[in-house]
Scaffold this motif. Sequence first.
Motif, PDB file in Angstrom:
ATOM      1  N   LEU A  18      68.921 -82.234  21.860  1.00 58.61           N
ATOM      2  CA  LEU A  18      67.996 -82.449  22.816  1.00 58.61           C
ATOM      3  C   LEU A  18      67.036 -83.528  22.296  1.00 58.61           C
ATOM      4  O   LEU A  18      66.475 -84.149  23.066  1.00 58.61           O
ATOM      5  CB  LEU A  18      67.257 -80.937  23.080  1.00 58.61           C
ATOM      6  N   GLU A  19      66.795 -83.178  21.019  1.00 59.43           N
ATOM      7  CA  GLU A  19      65.856 -84.418  20.504  1.00 59.43           C
ATOM      8  C   GLU A  19      65.974 -85.753  20.325  1.00 59.43           C
ATOM      9  O   GLU A  19      65.596 -86.788  21.011  1.00 59.43           O
ATOM     10  CB  GLU A  19      65.488 -83.959  18.980  1.00 59.43           C
ATOM     11  N   SER A  20      67.482 -86.019  20.198  1.00 64.01           N
ATOM     12  CA  SER A  20      68.288 -87.344  20.288  1.00 64.01           C
ATOM     13  C   SER A  20      68.317 -87.904  21.601  1.00 64.01           C
ATOM     14  O   SER A  20      68.343 -89.069  21.784  1.00 64.01           O
ATOM     15  CB  SER A  20      69.580 -87.285  19.431  1.00 64.01           C
ATOM     16  N   GLU A  21      68.363 -86.885  22.444  1.00 63.90           N
ATOM     17  CA  GLU A  21      68.620 -87.493  24.149  1.00 63.90           C
ATOM     18  C   GLU A  21      67.147 -87.778  24.539  1.00 63.90           C
ATOM     19  O   GLU A  21      67.224 -88.071  25.906  1.00 63.90           O
ATOM     20  CB  GLU A  21      69.180 -86.419  24.810  1.00 63.90           C
ATOM     21  N   GLY A  22      66.091 -87.497  23.876  1.00 60.21           N
ATOM     22  CA  GLY A  22      64.855 -87.749  24.186  1.00 60.21           C
ATOM     23  C   GLY A  22      64.291 -86.671  25.314  1.00 60.21           C
ATOM     24  O   GLY A  22      63.587 -87.008  26.287  1.00 60.21           O
ATOM     25  N   ARG A  23      64.687 -85.627  25.062  1.00 61.27           N
ATOM     26  CA  ARG A  23      64.401 -84.477  26.203  1.00 61.27           C
ATOM     27  C   ARG A  23      63.294 -83.614  25.612  1.00 61.27           C
ATOM     28  O   ARG A  23      62.527 -82.917  26.741  1.00 61.27           O
ATOM     29  CB  ARG A  23      65.478 -83.471  26.453  1.00 61.27           C
ATOM     30  N   LEU A  24      62.865 -83.517  24.560  1.00 60.23           N
ATOM     31  CA  LEU A  24      61.703 -82.726  23.893  1.00 60.23           C
ATOM     32  C   LEU A  24      60.488 -83.479  24.245  1.00 60.23           C
ATOM     33  O   LEU A  24      59.987 -84.099  23.486  1.00 60.23           O
ATOM     34  CB  LEU A  24      61.942 -82.284  22.510  1.00 60.23           C
ATOM     35  N   LEU A  28      53.275 -79.516  22.314  1.00 58.52           N
ATOM     36  CA  LEU A  28      52.155 -78.983  21.614  1.00 58.52           C
ATOM     37  C   LEU A  28      52.622 -78.712  20.161  1.00 58.52           C
ATOM     38  O   LEU A  28      51.728 -78.498  19.341  1.00 58.52           O
ATOM     39  CB  LEU A  28      51.948 -77.586  22.239  1.00 58.52           C
ATOM     40  N   HIS A  29      53.772 -78.389  20.036  1.00 61.75           N
ATOM     41  CA  HIS A  29      54.477 -78.053  18.787  1.00 61.75           C
ATOM     42  C   HIS A  29      55.747 -78.499  18.501  1.00 61.75           C
ATOM     43  O   HIS A  29      56.555 -78.054  19.541  1.00 61.75           O
ATOM     44  CB  HIS A  29      54.393 -76.457  18.187  1.00 61.75           C
ATOM     45  N   LYS A  30      56.318 -79.482  17.731  1.00 58.59           N
ATOM     46  CA  LYS A  30      57.702 -79.479  17.319  1.00 58.59           C
ATOM     47  C   LYS A  30      57.877 -79.897  15.952  1.00 58.59           C
ATOM     48  O   LYS A  30      57.536 -80.883  15.217  1.00 58.59           O
ATOM     49  CB  LYS A  30      58.123 -80.974  18.060  1.00 58.59           C
ATOM     50  N   ALA A  31      57.877 -78.477  15.033  1.00 53.95           N
ATOM     51  CA  ALA A  31      57.681 -78.405  13.769  1.00 53.95           C
ATOM     52  C   ALA A  31      58.311 -77.358  13.359  1.00 53.95           C
ATOM     53  O   ALA A  31      58.722 -76.202  13.858  1.00 53.95           O
ATOM     54  CB  ALA A  31      56.282 -78.717  13.363  1.00 53.95           C
ATOM     55  N   LEU A  32      58.350 -77.168  11.974  1.00 56.89           N
ATOM     56  CA  LEU A  32      58.500 -75.967  11.265  1.00 56.89           C
ATOM     57  C   LEU A  32      57.468 -74.692  11.626  1.00 56.89           C
ATOM     58  O   LEU A  32      56.414 -75.217  11.993  1.00 56.89           O
ATOM     59  CB  LEU A  32      58.540 -75.914   9.858  1.00 56.89           C
ATOM     60  N   THR A  33      57.963 -73.569  11.668  1.00 57.85           N
ATOM     61  CA  THR A  33      57.126 -72.657  12.110  1.00 57.85           C
ATOM     62  C   THR A  33      56.772 -71.608  10.748  1.00 57.85           C
ATOM     63  O   THR A  33      57.156 -72.110   9.557  1.00 57.85           O
ATOM     64  CB  THR A  33      57.686 -71.596  13.234  1.00 57.85           C
ATOM     65  N   LEU A  45      60.630 -79.682  28.743  1.00 57.49           N
ATOM     66  CA  LEU A  45      62.058 -80.110  28.653  1.00 57.49           C
ATOM     67  C   LEU A  45      62.632 -81.170  29.727  1.00 57.49           C
ATOM     68  O   LEU A  45      62.537 -80.552  30.925  1.00 57.49           O
ATOM     69  CB  LEU A  45      63.220 -78.893  28.443  1.00 57.49           C
ATOM     70  N   ALA A  46      63.000 -82.256  29.507  1.00 58.79           N
ATOM     71  CA  ALA A  46      63.498 -83.138  30.381  1.00 58.79           C
ATOM     72  C   ALA A  46      64.892 -82.630  31.084  1.00 58.79           C
ATOM     73  O   ALA A  46      65.901 -82.444  29.905  1.00 58.79           O
ATOM     74  CB  ALA A  46      63.479 -84.467  29.949  1.00 58.79           C
ATOM     75  N   LEU A  47      65.082 -82.630  32.145  1.00 58.89           N
ATOM     76  CA  LEU A  47      66.325 -81.980  32.850  1.00 58.89           C
ATOM     77  C   LEU A  47      67.082 -83.129  33.381  1.00 58.89           C
ATOM     78  O   LEU A  47      68.439 -83.310  33.437  1.00 58.89           O
ATOM     79  CB  LEU A  47      65.927 -80.828  33.983  1.00 58.89           C
ATOM     80  N   ARG A  48      66.513 -84.069  34.151  1.00 58.60           N
ATOM     81  CA  ARG A  48      66.772 -85.184  34.976  1.00 58.60           C
ATOM     82  C   ARG A  48      66.085 -86.517  34.563  1.00 58.60           C
ATOM     83  O   ARG A  48      65.108 -86.389  34.725  1.00 58.60           O
ATOM     84  CB  ARG A  48      67.243 -84.834  36.469  1.00 58.60           C
TER      85      ARG A  48
END
Length: 202
Positions: A18-24, A28-33, A45-48
Motif C-alpha cells: 500500500l505504501e509503495s502504491e502511494g495509497r497511504l 497523522l501517524h505512519k510509524a512504529l507504535t 487510504l486511496a482507493l481509486r
Amino acid sequence: MTATLALKEIDDTALARLESEGRLLNPLHKALTGVPGRVGFRGELALRFAPKLADEARPPELLCQQAMAVANVGEKHLPFFAGYLLSFEYLKDVAEVLGDTLSAGGKYFLFCDNIDLSKKYQVPYKGAMFYVLPILESTVYNEMLDLLYLEKNDLKKKDTAGKLDAVANAALKFDVTFDVITYEEGLALMGPVRNPNENRPV
C-alpha cells in the motif's frame, strides 16, 4: 523509534504494498507504535486514482477516510483496519485494494454514511469478514471508542501511536456478532449517497 525507522520496518509488513502504491495518504501517524514490531497508520487510504495528465499529480478519485490500521513486522496480513466510507458500495473497493493483506481472522471495521442508523452488519468479502456500521459519533476514532467501550479520558494523555495501539488491541478482542448479509444485499439496503460538498460555503 522514529518515523524514519518505521519506514524501513514497513517494508516487512502488510502495509508495504500500500505504501509503495502511494495509497497511504495524509498520515497523522505512519510509524512504529508502542507495541514491539508493530507499525501503525492513521490517515487516508486511496482507493481509486485519477488518470494522470502529463506530470500533474491529481488527488485520488475515491478515498477511505479516517483510516486506522496496524501491521506486524514479518506478517503478511493486516490484523486490524477501520475507516469511513461515504457509501456502503465502496466496501468492494476497500476489499480489492487491501486484497492479499486481508485474512479470515482479521478485524475490519467500515463506518458507512448511507446505511440505516439502527443497523449493524457483518459482510463477508474476499475471504474476510467486515463489520459494517453507521457513523453516529462523527469520527471513526470516536465510533471505535464507543464500540469497544474505551474511555476517551483514559486515552487523552497518550500520543497518536498510543491511542492507535489502545484501539487496535481492543478491536482484536472484539467478538460481538451482527446480522450477516452479502455485499449484494447491502447494496439493496443502502440509502442514497450524500453529496459531501452540499451546504458548504463557496
